[in-house]
Motif scaffolding. Structure first.
Motif, short mmCIF file in Angstrom:
data_model
loop_
_atom_site.label_atom_id
_atom_site.label_comp_id
_atom_site.label_asym_id
_atom_site.label_seq_id
_atom_site.Cartn_x
_atom_site.Cartn_y
_atom_site.Cartn_z
N LEU A 15 0.70 -1.00 0.17
CA LEU A 15 -0.05 0.30 0.31
C LEU A 15 0.96 1.14 0.05
O LEU A 15 0.49 2.17 -1.12
CB LEU A 15 -1.26 0.13 1.18
CG LEU A 15 -1.95 0.97 1.67
CD1 LEU A 15 -2.49 1.45 0.01
CD2 LEU A 15 -2.87 1.61 3.22
N PHE A 16 1.89 1.42 0.95
CA PHE A 16 2.61 2.30 0.93
C PHE A 16 3.45 2.99 -0.58
O PHE A 16 3.45 4.19 -0.77
CB PHE A 16 4.01 1.89 1.68
CG PHE A 16 4.95 3.14 1.96
CD1 PHE A 16 4.73 4.46 2.00
CD2 PHE A 16 6.04 3.59 2.01
CE1 PHE A 16 5.90 5.55 2.91
CE2 PHE A 16 7.48 3.90 1.28
CZ PHE A 16 6.61 5.05 1.98
N GLY A 17 3.62 1.55 -0.96
CA GLY A 17 4.91 1.76 -2.49
C GLY A 17 3.70 2.60 -2.84
O GLY A 17 3.88 2.91 -3.81
N ILE A 18 2.23 1.71 -3.33
CA ILE A 18 1.63 2.42 -4.98
C ILE A 18 0.82 3.51 -4.71
O ILE A 18 1.28 4.17 -5.58
CB ILE A 18 -0.47 1.53 -3.82
CG1 ILE A 18 0.45 0.11 -4.81
CG2 ILE A 18 -1.45 2.17 -4.68
CD1 ILE A 18 -0.93 -0.78 -4.44
N ILE A 19 1.15 4.19 -2.97
CA ILE A 19 0.49 5.93 -2.85
C ILE A 19 2.08 6.27 -3.02
O ILE A 19 1.46 7.09 -3.80
CB ILE A 19 0.50 5.77 -1.37
CG1 ILE A 19 -0.77 5.08 -1.16
CG2 ILE A 19 0.09 7.05 -0.88
CD1 ILE A 19 -1.91 4.91 0.55
N SER A 20 3.40 5.79 -2.61
CA SER A 20 4.43 6.62 -2.69
C SER A 20 4.49 6.96 -4.45
O SER A 20 4.67 7.76 -5.18
CB SER A 20 5.84 5.84 -2.14
OG SER A 20 5.40 5.98 -0.64
N THR A 21 3.99 5.54 -5.03
CA THR A 21 4.11 6.08 -6.72
C THR A 21 3.34 6.96 -6.99
O THR A 21 3.82 7.62 -8.54
CB THR A 21 4.15 4.52 -7.47
OG1 THR A 21 5.11 3.66 -6.80
CG2 THR A 21 4.34 4.37 -8.98
N PHE A 22 2.08 6.50 -7.56
CA PHE A 22 0.84 8.14 -7.44
C PHE A 22 2.03 9.30 -7.49
O PHE A 22 1.24 9.87 -8.46
CB PHE A 22 -0.10 7.18 -6.52
CG PHE A 22 -1.03 8.22 -6.91
CD1 PHE A 22 -2.21 8.06 -7.73
CD2 PHE A 22 -1.30 10.13 -6.83
CE1 PHE A 22 -3.22 9.46 -8.31
CE2 PHE A 22 -2.36 10.67 -6.89
CZ PHE A 22 -2.96 10.25 -8.15
#
Length: 204
Positions: A15-22
């Motif tokens: 989840l952190f990776g997805i949000i950070s990538t966004f």
């Protein structure tokens, strides 16, 4: 209990990776997106990213309509000389590029100034094919802002000088865009290529 903790930790990391990538994609595109027709620099070619003409309800898809309007506005303001429409034509009864072409012509864009890419099955394909097939290293991307940010991010990876003109939003940052940006980043990481390339086509 240990497995459950690992599962929760893994989920939080994803989840952190997805949000950070966004937000990383938005940061990389900062300064290359334009809302004002007067401020955007001129490029030879504007790349319209595909969309279905009709929504599931059967009504006109506003994402599509606003992209047509934005492309016409750019052309009539002499900010682009040609329009390259890249979309999905994967079935005989589904042809995004031709729909765009017909509506662009209906709005005053000469047919000779419109080029069609029938193999723009996704954003990565459209961006890479604009360079590899249509020979464009400097392009103006035309879509909604959330989509333009991802497209610019992809273009930068492939050494393309891309700016974007933001078509009117229907709604901002659809939830699926979080996953779309994560998928785009993974595609770049693993050197995923377009589904089709083919013979070169000159735009002139």
């Amino acid at each position: 209990m240990k497995k459950l903790k690992l599962l929760i930790l893994s989920g939080l990391c994803i989840l952190f990776g997805i949000i950070s990538t966004f937000y990383w994609v938005a940061y990389k595109a900062k300064g290359f997106n334009y809302d004002n027709i007067d401020n955007i620099p001129k490029n030879k070619v504007g790349l319209v990213l595909g969309a279905s003409k009709l929504a599931p309800s059967g009504n006109i898809n506003l994402f599509y309509k606003h992209r047509v309007d934005a492309a016409v506005e750019l052309y009539k303001a002499d900010k682009i000389d040609y329009i390259l429409v890249s979309g999905d034509n994967g079935r005989k009864d589904y042809d995004e590029p031709t729909d765009f072409k017909n509506d662009l012509i209906a709005n005053g864009v000469p047919e000779a100034c419109i080029f069609l890419d029938y193999a723009g099955f996704r954003t990565l394909d459209s961006i890479v094919r604009a360079k590899e097939i249509f020979g464009q290293n400097d392009i103006t991307i035309i879509s909604q802002k959330f989509h333009n940010e991802r497209a610019i991010y992809i273009a930068q990876h492939f050494g393309i000088n891309a700016i974007a003109f933001n078509a009117k939003d229907v709604y901002k940052n659809p939830k699926r865009e979080y996953l779309a940006r994560a998928k785009a980043s993974l595609d770049l990481l693993f050197n995923v290529e377009p589904k089709f390339l083919g013979d070169k086509i000159a735009i002139n």
